[in-house]
Write an enzyme that holds these catalytic residues in place. Structure first.
Site, PDB file in Angstrom:
ATOM      1  N   GLY A  54      34.139  41.372 -57.839  1.00 32.22           N
ATOM      2  CA  GLY A  54      34.568  42.190 -58.954  1.00 32.22           C
ATOM      3  C   GLY A  54      36.079  42.276 -58.954  1.00 32.22           C
ATOM      4  N   SER A  55      36.638  42.740 -60.067  1.00 36.27           N
ATOM      5  CA  SER A  55      38.060  43.058 -60.084  1.00 36.27           C
ATOM      6  C   SER A  55      38.237  44.467 -59.531  1.00 36.27           C
ATOM      7  CB  SER A  55      38.608  42.976 -61.507  1.00 36.27           C
ATOM      8  OG  SER A  55      38.579  41.654 -61.960  1.00 36.27           O
ATOM      9  N   GLY A  56      39.497  44.871 -59.379  1.00 37.21           N
ATOM     10  CA  GLY A  56      39.767  46.204 -58.864  1.00 37.21           C
ATOM     11  C   GLY A  56      40.119  46.201 -57.387  1.00 37.21           C
ATOM     12  N   HIS A  57      40.079  44.995 -56.760  1.00 35.29           N
ATOM     13  CA  HIS A  57      40.371  44.871 -55.333  1.00 35.29           C
ATOM     14  C   HIS A  57      41.708  44.181 -55.079  1.00 35.29           C
ATOM     15  CE1 HIS A  57      36.303  46.117 -54.869  1.00 35.29           C
ATOM     16  NE2 HIS A  57      35.808  45.014 -55.391  1.00 35.29           N
ATOM     17  N   ASP A 110      27.277  39.906 -56.115  1.00 32.70           N
ATOM     18  CA  ASP A 110      28.084  38.708 -55.851  1.00 32.70           C
ATOM     19  C   ASP A 110      27.239  37.609 -55.225  1.00 32.70           C
ATOM     20  OD1 ASP A 110      30.555  39.810 -56.739  1.00 32.70           O
ATOM     21  OD2 ASP A 110      30.700  40.942 -54.888  1.00 32.70           O
ATOM     22  N   HIS A 219      33.942  49.774 -53.252  1.00 36.55           N
ATOM     23  CA  HIS A 219      33.696  50.250 -54.614  1.00 36.55           C
ATOM     24  C   HIS A 219      33.446  51.743 -54.587  1.00 36.55           C
ATOM     25  CE1 HIS A 219      32.066  46.213 -54.036  1.00 36.55           C
ATOM     26  NE2 HIS A 219      32.687  45.945 -55.157  1.00 36.55           N
TER      27      HIS A 219
END
Lengths: 342, 212
Positions: A54-57, A110, A219
């Protein structure tokens, strides 16, 4: 929660555009698949390495694309696995005569996207192998995983296989290497606050002024316990204890022995989760370094900063990576990526 | 009238796809009680795409047809549930590779492969309160009926009845997998929306089989 955002749906594409424009000639942005790729990839003399999550990392993983690291990263939306199409098309674009390596953090979504994509890529005659990273010691299973989570320790896997790939290692050799590195990394995270995905608009969890979430995932998934805030040193003690005594489950009933002992050399990472000041990270590092040395574990190299974040979460994770001569040379090999060009 | 195995598969897929479309709201409401409330929308979107793209699917063999359905599902259902339904169709298709006419044993293998595909992707086991708790007993019942020498219609009827009964039985359980598991004890005495979907689909297949 105030954020720099235009349209929440365009948050990821607009970020990716920024990365591409900030690094002309180094990386390319393929907007159809959220793909950030090395401008000079694919190279038939080198296995292509792709990480998706995911994005955000960030900087994981779109900002660790470059020489000596990843050839491409194809993230999904914030905290969402990439759609299967992104993985398939990105892998096709980056396909090399030496094959494609996927590095995947062990989260259910994922895993599924990459396993599904690999099946279809094989139908198309593309050779793909996958390394699953599961370095988190906090919980055996979490809301989003089957088995342990992959967190900041993935940096060491990417760095090592990235360096080996530059030297021409084969796909099979990289898989063996990546799994070997995964076996010698252990991480644990904790949070002082939650974080707010742009499309959601409110924090994914909230903590009282005197509470912390110990063992949090990247997350914001719950960890071992919600507990009272203690001193920084006590927090480090608790986390190092968890890492040093960790027994990784190897089957339903068996666990592996702890992997770190006196006399070992380690890389020590203090990773900020997005909202912890660098000053605090170094404060934590100093104490963690001393404590390890006091236990006879030699700190070979430090990694302090943001490697794998959760948006603006105030929190941090500690990762230890046991090193030997081969791993040291791979970790020291040059790498050139957007966040490390000065 | 005798249908070919491929025509049987097409009838089956068309029926469950229509079921997904017709029950979008119902499945979503069920899923909203303890899940994340997107099951009905997800299934309608995936199976709706199959019906829309029906003519462009490769109808040359059961395998190519089912693998093609898997591909459409993976492009139209997001997240884990897309992966699970994709795996079911793909594994089912691969299990009948090269077979033009399916024996009842092949059909059992096909459904078992679908269930295995779901287990493999989702990591769920029987008793975790998922759609598997309707699907697997239904396949068992189908297999037993065939072994007992009853005709296909009766075997399908029994399978559908079993799926519904097991959905009712699992209602009392605590969810151990999927989004519903996050709610712990609150998942007791609520239906697993996936299991209800399987039961409803099986019943509609039984009806469609009678009519045609």
């Amino acid at each position: 929660m105030k954020k720099f955002v235009n349209d929440p749906k365009q948050f990821v594409p607009e970020m990716l555009k920024g990365i591409a424009l900030a690094n002309p000639g180094k990386v390319k942005y393929v907007s159809d698949y959220n793909l950030i790729m090395r401008a000079d990839a694919p190279n038939d003399d080198k296995v292509s390495i792709i990480q998706g999550s995911g994005s955000g990392h960030e900087p994981a993983h779109v900002m660790v694309v470059g020489k000596g690291m990843l050839d491409g990263a194809c993230p999904g939306d914030v905290f969402s696995a990439p759609p299967i199409d992104y993985v398939i098309e990105s892998s096709k674009l980056l396909n090399s005569a030496k094959g494609v390596l996927h590095i995947v953090n062990n989260y259910t979504g994922d895993r599924a996207a990459f396993r599904d994509a690999a099946e279809e890529l094989e139908d198309d005659g593309i050779t793909v192998k996958t390394i699953f990273v599961d370095d988190d010691v906090a919980v055996k299973d979490s809301l989003y995983t089957v088995g342990r989570r992959g967190v900041a320790g993935n940096f060491f896997v990417i760095k090592a296989v990235g360096a080996a790939a530059e030297k021409g290692a084969s796909l099979d050799e990289l898989v063996i290497l990546g799994n070997r590195v995964n076996d010698v990394i252990r991480s644990m995270g904790m949070a002082l606050s939650g974080c707010t995905p742009p499309a959601k608009g409110k924090p994914i969890f909230t903590l009282a002024d005197d509470e912390v979430e110990m063992g949090v995932g990247i997350h914001g998934e719950p960890g071992r316990a919600r507990q009272k805030l203690t001193s920084a040193n006590e927090i480090v003690d608790q986390m190092l204890e968890a890492i040093l005594t960790d027994r990784k489950p190897i089957s339903e009933t068996e666990t592996a022995d702890p992997i770190f002992s006196a006399g070992d050399e380690v890389a020590l990472m203090i990773n900020g989760l997005g909202g912890a000041p660098i000053s605090e990270l170094y404060l934590l590092y100093g104490y963690a370094h001393e404590q390890l040395e006091a236990k006879g574990v030699k700190v070979w190299r430090s990694y302090v900063g943001e490697y794998c974040t959760s948006l603006e979460m105030a929190g941090m994770s500690i990762t230890l990576c046991k090193v030997d001569d081969e791993l040291k040379s791979l970790l020291l090999a040059p790498a050139e990526i957007p966040i490390r060009v000065f | 009238m005798t249908r070919s195995s491929l025509e049987n598969i097409e009838l089956f897929v068309q029926t469950i796809a229509q079921t997904a479309l017709d029950n979008e709201k119902y499945f979503t409401e069920l899923d909203g009680v303890v899940g994340d409330g997107d099951l009905g929308i997800s299934l309608a979107s995936g199976f709706g795409a199959i019906l829309e793209q029906w003519d462009t699917l490769d109808h040359n063999s059961g395998e190519s047809f089912l693998v093609g359905c898997a591909k459409i599902i993976s492009r139209n259902i997001g997240g884990t549930s897309g992966s699970l339904w994709r795996a079911a169709f793909r594994h089912a298709g691969k299990s009948i590779s090269g077979k033009e006419t399916l024996t009842s044993g092949d059909v059992v293998t096909m459904f078992r492969s679908a269930a295995d595909g779901i287990m493999d992707r989702g990591g769920a086991n029987l008793g975790d309160k998922t759609l598997l708790d309707a699907l697997v007993p239904a396949v068992d019942a189908f297999e037993k009926s065939i072994q007992n020498g009853v005709n296909t219609q009766q075997a399908i009827d029994t399978a559908a009845k079993t799926a519904r009964e097991q959905t009712e039985v699992s209602k009392a359980w605590v969810a151990k997998r999927g989004r519903a598991s996050y709610t712990g004890d609150r998942s007791k005495d609520t239906y697993d929306a996936g299991a209800v979907a399987i039961a409803t689909m099986a019943e509609n297949v039984a009806t469609a089989w009678t009519k045609s």
